[in-house]
Design a protein around this motif. Structure first.
Motif: not given
Length: 309
Positions: A204-232
């Motif tokens: 269960s912990l591994r499954d939870l860590q995988m879900i958290q990893g996916d959420q973290k990747n999505n959050a990192n992608q959103d943060i990157t896009e937001l940083e690009n917009k702020v830079a523009a």
């Protein structure tokens, strides 16, 4: 190993009755026996020291007056004798204690026991005072027992009549060993169930860590896009700010030029007005009009004089 474990658990669950020193009656009687022996040896040592002083009195103190050197010589000799006697007695006491420990350790090894000692407790003032009080109460009591009555028989060796006790102990310990085996099987069952539960929790912990990893990747992608917009936006703002500064500089320069032109036009206009006035004054009409105005003024002054009269 199970045999020794059962013996240890039996001693912990069924401790023998305790006496004043925290020992059972048998061991306390053994301590009393040793204290009598130590008391006797201490008395002998004190008698020896007293005899050293008495010998000095009998052999050397035969005159009424002594010089300082003679007194020093007598005291040095007495010190040497007393030092030798006390040192010999202390060494003998140490060796006696070693022999006593050897007896105890030998008996413990026959039962496959390992005894331990804490040397720091030998200087514990509270414990030493407790032993002193015990000795005082033991030897000052009016109803104390005789030495023959208080000394208990020593522990019989395994090869001299202790086999019956050993057999009973072995039987009892084997019974306790079976109980421990049963309890061990129960614990093993519980441990197996706990390991299964642990495996499920880890999955269960591994499954939870995988879900958290996916959420973290999505959050990192959103943060990157937001940083690009702020830079523009920042780049666009800097460009706009730079254009505004250039336009402001141009307008300031244009305003200065216009101001110079205005001053120049005003100067030209003033010059033209002066020239026009000069030319107008030089015309015949201007001169005639000026003569007429002069005459009128003279007439007005004359009329005012007449009116005033």
């Amino acid at each position: 190993r199970p045999f020794l474990l059962s013996a240890y658990l039996s001693l912990c669950l069924n401790p023998p009755p305790q006496a004043e020193l925290g020992l059972n009656e048998h061991h306390q009687n053994e301590v009393i026996s040793y204290m009598r022996f130590a008391r006797f040896k201490r008395g002998m040592c004190l008698k020896t020291v007293d005899s050293c002083f008495q010998d000095l009195k009998d052999s050397r103190l035969v005159e009424e007056t002594f010089t300082v050197d003679e007194v020093i010589d007598m005291l040095d000799g007495l010190q040497s004798v007393v030092h030798s006697e006390v040192e010999s007695e202390l060494i003998n006491t140490t060796y006696t204690n070693v022999l006593l420990l050897r007896q105890l350790f030998s008996q413990a090894e026959k039962w496959y026991l390992k005894l331990q000692t804490d040397v720091s407790d030998l200087e514990n003032r509270e414990l030493l005072e407790q032993v002193a009080e015990f000795e005082k109460s033991e030897y000052t009591s009016s109803n104390k027992k005789s030495t023959a009555d208080s000394i208990k028989p020593k522990l019989a060796p395994l090869n001299e009549g202790g086999s019956e006790l050993l057999n009973k102990t072995v039987a009892r310990l084997q019974e306790e060993n079976e109980k421990l085996k049963t309890r061990l099987r129960t614990i093993e069952t519980q441990a197996t169930a706990a390991l299964d539960e642990k495996s499920k929790l880890e999955k269960s912990l591994r499954d939870l860590q995988m879900i958290q990893g996916d959420q973290k990747n999505n959050a990192n992608q959103d943060i990157t896009e937001l940083e690009n917009k702020v830079a523009a936006l920042k780049s666009q703002f800097e460009k706009t700010l730079s254009d505004t500064a250039a336009n402001q500089k141009f307008l300031e320069e244009d305003l200065v030029t216009t101001k110079h032109d205005l001053l120049k036009v005003q100067d030209q206009l003033s010059t033209a007005e002066k020239e026009l006035e000069k030319k107008f004054q030089q015309t015949a009409a201007y001169r005639n009009m000026k003569e007429i105005l002069t005459k009128k003024n003279e007439q007005i002054k004359d009329l005012r004089r007449r009116l005033s009269k």
